[in-house]
Design an enzyme around this catalytic site. Structure first.
Site, PDB file in Angstrom:
ATOM      1  NE  ARG A 241      -4.262  -0.486  -0.282  1.00 30.97           N
ATOM      2  CZ  ARG A 241      -4.354  -1.480  -1.186  1.00 30.97           C
ATOM      3  NH1 ARG A 241      -3.307  -1.867  -1.871  1.00 30.97           N
ATOM      4  NH2 ARG A 241      -5.503  -2.071  -1.430  1.00 30.97           N
ATOM      5  CD  GLU A 270      -1.864   3.841  -5.744  1.00 33.56           C
ATOM      6  OE1 GLU A 270      -2.935   3.320  -6.124  1.00 33.56           O
ATOM      7  OE2 GLU A 270      -0.970   3.182  -5.180  1.00 33.56           O
ATOM      8  CG  HIS A 288      -2.357  -0.155  -7.001  1.00 36.89           C
ATOM      9  ND1 HIS A 288      -2.830   0.580  -5.937  1.00 36.89           N
ATOM     10  CD2 HIS A 288      -2.548  -1.454  -6.648  1.00 36.89           C
ATOM     11  CE1 HIS A 288      -3.295  -0.224  -5.005  1.00 36.89           C
ATOM     12  NE2 HIS A 288      -3.132  -1.477  -5.413  1.00 36.89           N
TER      13      HIS A 288
HETATM   14  C1  MLT Z   1      -5.699  -5.118  -3.506  1.00 42.37           C
HETATM   15  O1  MLT Z   1      -5.677  -4.626  -2.371  1.00 42.37           O
HETATM   16  O2  MLT Z   1      -6.455  -6.031  -3.790  1.00 42.37           O
HETATM   17  C2  MLT Z   1      -4.759  -4.631  -4.556  1.00 42.37           C
HETATM   18  O3  MLT Z   1      -3.981  -3.574  -4.128  1.00 42.37           O
HETATM   19  C3  MLT Z   1      -5.396  -4.407  -5.886  1.00 42.37           C
HETATM   20  C4  MLT Z   1      -6.240  -3.198  -6.025  1.00 42.37           C
HETATM   21  O4  MLT Z   1      -6.533  -2.491  -5.087  1.00 42.37           O
HETATM   22  O5  MLT Z   1      -6.668  -2.910  -7.122  1.00 42.37           O
END
Ligand code: MLT
Length: 323
Positions: A241, A270, A288
């Protein structure tokens, strides 16, 4: 029949499952202002990924006196973009799909680790610019080096297995894991990971405690010399994260040479805007996409559609984060 808003996309198969079960699916991104003004209150459920944020005020704007959302589905793992306490207060069930993207994120982490220690992105860039930088782009092996994992859940365990198959010696810190794990040196503090390991991969959640956990002070204790005696430098990867790695501190460490490479799939803000990291050859970035594979998105979609169908059939789910 339920009305389900899907704000950050979902696989066609999952949409088909929901429609075949008699539900209406609206695939559309709602921006924060639209959510604040109640655009989701006309739905029974919302499915989001990381692009949609549901803090308390957005959740309260999504319920109304005669209904509103009763189910928040997080198609993925991280739930730092949802105020779960507010959802619970309002009786809204929150579910995620914690295991569906594990393999994809493990592979992405290993990809970044190898790409950054072997300068693969720089090699590609220089080659395209007509430069044969064979002498300048000497990397180091990951085999024989100590890899420190911060957090030791599903993804970190997958990374540990893959890294060990490359000959890495794996260390880990996770305050929630009490048992010893064969082949892994568990530590009592995150500081011990930094002082022991030349390679670090971040796998914890973003919380008040983990914000800026990777900072100047800790990076300065990384040893730079591998367990095999090679001057491999220090390397950090995060596909967890944004906000856990202090990006300014990491940039300064790249500049000073204390970090030889940094690979980030996730960022404090982001989409990533202008950042000094982007001018640094030893920085490897991606937008990401660790969970963005055909396979993970198919698994996530099917798991989420099944949870929604179960919830609207029976009023409950076999697994949820708050009820
Ligand atoms: C998640 O937490 O599943 C990943 O970071 C993928 C996302 O958030 O798109």
């Amino acid at each position: 029949m339920a009305r389900i808003a899907v704000t950050d996309g979902m696989s066609a198969k999952a949409v088909e499952m929901l429609e075949n079960a008699g539900h209406e699916v609206v695939l559309r991104h709602y921006d924060p202002d639209e959510i604040s003004s109640g655009s989701l209150a006309g739905f029974d459920a919302v499915v989001i990924r990381s692009a949609t944020k549901l803090p308390a005020e957005q959740i309260s704007a999504s319920v109304s006196s005669n209904g509103g959302i009763r189910f928040i589905g997080r198609a993925g793992v991280g739930v730092d973009n949802i105020d779960i306490s507010e959802a619970t207060l309002r009786g809204i069930v929150v579910c995620n799909t914690p295991g569906a993207s594990t393999r994809s994120v493990v592979e992405m982490t290993m990809g970044h680790l190898i790409a950054s220690t072997r300068n693969i992105a720089t090699a590609d860039r220089t080659l395209r610019n007509g430069v044969w930088a064979k002498k300048q782009l000497r990397g180091s092996e990951i085999g024989g080096k100590r890899l420190g994992l911060i957090g030791f859940g599903r993804i970190a365990r997958g990374v540990a297995q893959a890294a060990r198959s490359f000959g890495m010696v794996v260390h880990a810190y996770d305050p929630f894991v009490e048992n010893a794990i064969e082949g892994i040196t568990m530590h009592d503090s995150v500081d011990e990971i930094f002082s022991n390991c030349t390679h670090i991969s971040v796998h914890c959640n973003l919380t008040n405690e983990t914000r800026n956990l990777v900072n100047t002070e800790r990076i300065s204790t990384m040893p730079g010399i591998g367990a095999d005696g090679i001057d491999c430098g220090n390397h950090i990867v995060s596909c967890a994260r944004g906000g856990i790695v202090d990006e300014d501190a990491a940039h300064q460490a790249l500049e000073s040479g204390q970090l030889r490479s940094l690979a980030l799939d996730v960022f404090e803000s982001e989409p990533l805007g202008p950042s000094p990291l982007l001018n640094h050859d030893s920085f490897h970035g991606s937008p990401h996409i660790a969970a963005s594979t055909l396979e993970a998105q198919a698994r996530i979609g099917i798991e989420m559609a099944s949870l929604l169908i179960e919830f609207f059939d029976s009023g409950k789910t076999s697994t949820s984060l708050n009820f």
